[in-house]
Design a protein around this motif. Structure first.
Motif, PDB file in Angstrom:
ATOM      1  N   LEU A 134      56.288  29.762  11.150  1.00  0.00           N
ATOM      2  CA  LEU A 134      55.623  29.830  12.467  1.00  0.00           C
ATOM      3  C   LEU A 134      54.276  29.125  12.383  1.00  0.00           C
ATOM      4  CD1 LEU A 134      55.662  32.900  14.769  1.00  0.00           C
ATOM      5  CD2 LEU A 134      53.585  31.572  14.543  1.00  0.00           C
ATOM      6  N   SER A 135      54.001  28.281  13.372  1.00  0.00           N
ATOM      7  CA  SER A 135      52.802  27.432  13.297  1.00  0.00           C
ATOM      8  C   SER A 135      51.988  27.459  14.591  1.00  0.00           C
ATOM      9  CB  SER A 135      53.224  25.983  13.024  1.00  0.00           C
ATOM     10  OG  SER A 135      54.007  25.511  14.098  1.00  0.00           O
ATOM     11  N   ILE A 136      50.799  26.893  14.482  1.00  0.00           N
ATOM     12  CA  ILE A 136      49.934  26.645  15.644  1.00  0.00           C
ATOM     13  C   ILE A 136      49.580  25.158  15.616  1.00  0.00           C
ATOM     14  CG2 ILE A 136      47.897  27.356  14.275  1.00  0.00           C
ATOM     15  CD1 ILE A 136      48.222  27.949  18.011  1.00  0.00           C
ATOM     16  N   HIS A 137      49.511  24.537  16.791  1.00  0.00           N
ATOM     17  CA  HIS A 137      49.240  23.093  16.802  1.00  0.00           C
ATOM     18  C   HIS A 137      47.739  22.826  16.732  1.00  0.00           C
ATOM     19  CE1 HIS A 137      48.055  23.663  20.943  1.00  0.00           C
ATOM     20  NE2 HIS A 137      47.868  22.381  21.137  1.00  0.00           N
ATOM     21  N   LEU A 138      47.401  21.602  16.333  1.00  0.00           N
ATOM     22  CA  LEU A 138      46.006  21.156  16.273  1.00  0.00           C
ATOM     23  C   LEU A 138      45.836  20.063  17.341  1.00  0.00           C
ATOM     24  CD1 LEU A 138      45.479  20.781  12.407  1.00  0.00           C
ATOM     25  CD2 LEU A 138      44.856  22.724  13.861  1.00  0.00           C
ATOM     26  N   PRO A 139      45.371  20.424  18.542  1.00  0.00           N
ATOM     27  CA  PRO A 139      45.320  19.439  19.627  1.00  0.00           C
ATOM     28  C   PRO A 139      44.430  18.252  19.282  1.00  0.00           C
ATOM     29  CG  PRO A 139      44.098  21.421  20.202  1.00  0.00           C
ATOM     30  CD  PRO A 139      44.846  21.722  18.945  1.00  0.00           C
ATOM     31  N   GLY A 140      44.928  17.069  19.546  1.00  0.00           N
ATOM     32  CA  GLY A 140      44.138  15.845  19.337  1.00  0.00           C
ATOM     33  C   GLY A 140      44.182  15.330  17.916  1.00  0.00           C
ATOM     34  N   ALA A 145      57.827  18.708  10.693  1.00  0.00           N
ATOM     35  CA  ALA A 145      57.707  17.891  11.908  1.00  0.00           C
ATOM     36  C   ALA A 145      58.436  18.528  13.087  1.00  0.00           C
ATOM     37  CB  ALA A 145      58.244  16.491  11.652  1.00  0.00           C
ATOM     38  N   CYS A 146      59.434  19.371  12.796  1.00  0.00           N
ATOM     39  CA  CYS A 146      60.159  20.002  13.914  1.00  0.00           C
ATOM     40  C   CYS A 146      59.242  20.925  14.701  1.00  0.00           C
ATOM     41  CB  CYS A 146      61.408  20.727  13.420  1.00  0.00           C
ATOM     42  SG  CYS A 146      61.092  22.283  12.603  1.00  0.00           S
ATOM     43  N   ARG A 147      58.122  21.363  14.090  1.00  0.00           N
ATOM     44  CA  ARG A 147      57.181  22.248  14.786  1.00  0.00           C
ATOM     45  C   ARG A 147      56.105  21.458  15.525  1.00  0.00           C
ATOM     46  NH1 ARG A 147      56.369  25.298   9.328  1.00  0.00           N
ATOM     47  NH2 ARG A 147      54.577  23.908   9.433  1.00  0.00           N
ATOM     48  N   SER A 148      56.194  20.115  15.504  1.00  0.00           N
ATOM     49  CA  SER A 148      55.169  19.283  16.162  1.00  0.00           C
ATOM     50  C   SER A 148      55.677  18.596  17.424  1.00  0.00           C
ATOM     51  CB  SER A 148      54.640  18.218  15.190  1.00  0.00           C
ATOM     52  OG  SER A 148      53.603  18.766  14.392  1.00  0.00           O
ATOM     53  N   ILE A 149      56.858  18.937  17.888  1.00  0.00           N
ATOM     54  CA  ILE A 149      57.345  18.356  19.149  1.00  0.00           C
ATOM     55  C   ILE A 149      56.675  19.041  20.330  1.00  0.00           C
ATOM     56  CG2 ILE A 149      59.404  18.126  20.625  1.00  0.00           C
ATOM     57  CD1 ILE A 149      59.324  16.132  18.265  1.00  0.00           C
ATOM     58  N   GLU A 150      56.490  20.357  20.217  1.00  0.00           N
ATOM     59  CA  GLU A 150      55.831  21.096  21.289  1.00  0.00           C
ATOM     60  C   GLU A 150      54.484  21.619  20.790  1.00  0.00           C
ATOM     61  OE1 GLU A 150      58.618  23.115  24.264  1.00  0.00           O
ATOM     62  OE2 GLU A 150      59.508  23.585  22.320  1.00  0.00           O
ATOM     63  N   ALA A 151      53.663  22.047  21.732  1.00  0.00           N
ATOM     64  CA  ALA A 151      52.330  22.554  21.401  1.00  0.00           C
ATOM     65  C   ALA A 151      52.342  24.083  21.332  1.00  0.00           C
ATOM     66  CB  ALA A 151      51.333  22.071  22.436  1.00  0.00           C
ATOM     67  N   GLY A 152      51.193  24.638  20.970  1.00  0.00           N
ATOM     68  CA  GLY A 152      51.051  26.093  20.934  1.00  0.00           C
ATOM     69  C   GLY A 152      51.653  26.683  19.665  1.00  0.00           C
ATOM     70  N   PHE A 153      52.038  27.944  19.766  1.00  0.00           N
ATOM     71  CA  PHE A 153      52.702  28.605  18.637  1.00  0.00           C
ATOM     72  C   PHE A 153      54.163  28.156  18.626  1.00  0.00           C
ATOM     73  CE2 PHE A 153      49.407  31.813  19.820  1.00  0.00           C
ATOM     74  CZ  PHE A 153      48.726  31.845  18.617  1.00  0.00           C
ATOM     75  N   CYS A 154      54.640  27.663  17.491  1.00  0.00           N
ATOM     76  CA  CYS A 154      56.038  27.218  17.393  1.00  0.00           C
ATOM     77  C   CYS A 154      56.739  27.926  16.251  1.00  0.00           C
ATOM     78  CB  CYS A 154      56.110  25.704  17.190  1.00  0.00           C
ATOM     79  SG  CYS A 154      55.688  24.791  18.680  1.00  0.00           S
ATOM     80  N   HIS A 155      57.917  28.407  16.540  1.00  0.00           N
ATOM     81  CA  HIS A 155      58.728  29.168  15.580  1.00  0.00           C
ATOM     82  C   HIS A 155      59.909  28.289  15.158  1.00  0.00           C
ATOM     83  CE1 HIS A 155      61.288  33.097  14.895  1.00  0.00           C
ATOM     84  NE2 HIS A 155      61.398  32.233  13.913  1.00  0.00           N
ATOM     85  N   TRP A 156      59.928  27.930  13.894  1.00  0.00           N
ATOM     86  CA  TRP A 156      61.066  27.158  13.351  1.00  0.00           C
ATOM     87  C   TRP A 156      62.112  28.146  12.869  1.00  0.00           C
ATOM     88  CZ3 TRP A 156      60.499  23.493   8.467  1.00  0.00           C
ATOM     89  CH2 TRP A 156      61.750  22.917   8.183  1.00  0.00           C
ATOM     90  N   HIS A 157      63.256  28.119  13.535  1.00  0.00           N
ATOM     91  CA  HIS A 157      64.382  28.978  13.164  1.00  0.00           C
ATOM     92  C   HIS A 157      65.147  28.280  12.041  1.00  0.00           C
ATOM     93  CE1 HIS A 157      63.540  31.033  16.977  1.00  0.00           C
ATOM     94  NE2 HIS A 157      63.313  29.814  17.426  1.00  0.00           N
ATOM     95  N   ALA A 158      65.274  28.950  10.916  1.00  0.00           N
ATOM     96  CA  ALA A 158      65.888  28.314   9.741  1.00  0.00           C
ATOM     97  C   ALA A 158      67.317  27.856  10.029  1.00  0.00           C
ATOM     98  CB  ALA A 158      65.871  29.276   8.561  1.00  0.00           C
ATOM     99  N   GLY A 159      68.053  28.666  10.812  1.00  0.00           N
ATOM    100  CA  GLY A 159      69.459  28.356  11.076  1.00  0.00           C
ATOM    101  C   GLY A 159      70.333  28.637   9.867  1.00  0.00           C
TER     102      GLY A 159
END
Ligand code: 2P0
Length: 333
Positions: A50-56, A157-171
């Motif tokens: 789970l990540s948070i983006h760094l705007p800019g 990189a899959c967590r950098s398509i959208e902004a905000g908090f992003c949850h990468w589901h392992a699958g």
């Protein structure tokens, strides 16, 4: 054999390309780390993260179709030779796309963040390429498929398509079509990330190698998936309720657990430098003095501090050179 890229792009081949595809992608910092793969070719992780983006802060990619018979790649205006450390990974990624489109490309990348220094530059890099190719070919891929496409270049990189908090589901699937990130529908306007630049020169070993070495040789690694599952729940709840202490304590602990796995590898892997340890001691001391701040650390010596906006002045007294980012502040919206 059907390639992972073919699984994504087969329906989209026929679209007409425009002259130039462009995109900017933000870097992201994991609060719950991705460390270890169940499939190294497809960058399929062992655990969620789970990540948070760094705007800019991230990568701007521009991509054009070339008449030639090979790809051309430039970074910050300089053409990469085939012997450049970044060439092979980028060229392989473009080739996976060109195997389907039958075009060669000129790819131009510009970074607003230090490269290969633990600031997730590969995350924004491959996300920006996926987005720029989507723009060039007018594929109109869904954010889910863009996330999968970015993951094929670099996991985070899959967590950098959208902004905000992003949850990468392992699958769980072998083809990775269920391994992608989704954005949490939650914000936290007070939340600040402070980038503490300790050493921005490229790291001694890539995350890719370090992950694989940790998985193979660290006896602590067997505890890592359980640790992540627990920490992820706590952080999700902390984000839901804006419980900063729970967020900070858990993110810091998760990062230290990842580095503990690395230091128990054989031979041990260390990304920290003397100044990294000194900065951690300053964070502990600040907390003793009543300043609620925490840190997280990735595959590099730099730290990312976590704190709330109303403690900004106190935090800047501790680290005057901190680069302060507000993911959900004016710049992040
Ligand atoms: C993360 N890191 O979750 C973790 C924490 C570094 C430490 O994802 O091999 O460049 O390309 O999938 O994504 C860095 O690893 O690795 C990373 P590959 P990636 O942010």
């Amino acid at each position: 054999m059907v390639t992972p890229m073919q699984l994504l792009l087969n329906d989209y081949q026929a679209h007409d390309a425009i002259n130039e595809g462009k995109a900017f992608a933000n870097s992201n910092i994991a609060l719950i780390k991705y460390w270890g793969k169940r499939d190294a070719d497809l960058n399929l992780p062992i655990t969620d993260s789970l990540s948070i983006h760094l705007p800019g802060l991230g990568t701007e990619a521009s991509v054009r179709i070339l008449d030639g018979d090979c790809h051309q790649i430039s970074i910050d205006g300089f053409a990469l030779g085939t012997d450049h450390a970044a060439f092979k990974g980028l060229n392989n990624y473009l080739t996976a796309i060109s195997d389907i489109t039958k075009h060669h490309y000129h790819l131009s990348l510009r970074f607003t963040i230090p490269v290969a220094a633990g600031f997730a530059s590969s995350a924004s890099c491959f996300a920006s390429i996926a987005l720029a190719c989507n723009d060039l070919h007018q594929w109109n891929l869904s954010t889910k498929n863009l996330s999968i496409m970015a993951r094929l270049g670099s996991g985070s990189a899959c967590r950098s398509i959208e902004a905000g908090f992003c949850h990468w589901h392992a699958g769980e699937s072998d083809n990775g079509l269920d391994s992608y990130a989704t954005q949490l529908d939650l914000t936290w306007p007070e939340l600040c990330i402070g980038l503490l630049h300790i050493d921005n020169t490229p790291k001694p070993y890539s995350s890719r190698l370090a992950m694989s070495h940790t998985q193979k040789t660290s006896f602590l690694y067997q505890a890592w998936p359980t640790q992540v599952a627990h920490d992820l729940k706590v952080v999700q709840q902390a984000i839901n309720t804006h419980d900063f202490q729970a967020l900070g304590e858990t993110a810091e602990h998760n990062a230290e657990s990842m580095h503990a796995c690395m230091s128990s590898a054989k031979p041990a892997l260390f990304y920290s430098q003397g100044n990294t340890l000194a900065a951690k001691a300053q964070v502990f001391k600040a907390r003793e003095q009543g300043i609620p701040m925490y840190y997280t650390q990735d595959a590099g010596p730099n730290l990312k501090c976590l704190f709330l906006q109303h403690d900004l002045d106190a935090v800047l007294d501790v680290f005057p050179n901190l680069q302060v980012i507000q993911p959900f502040g004016d710049a992040g919206e």
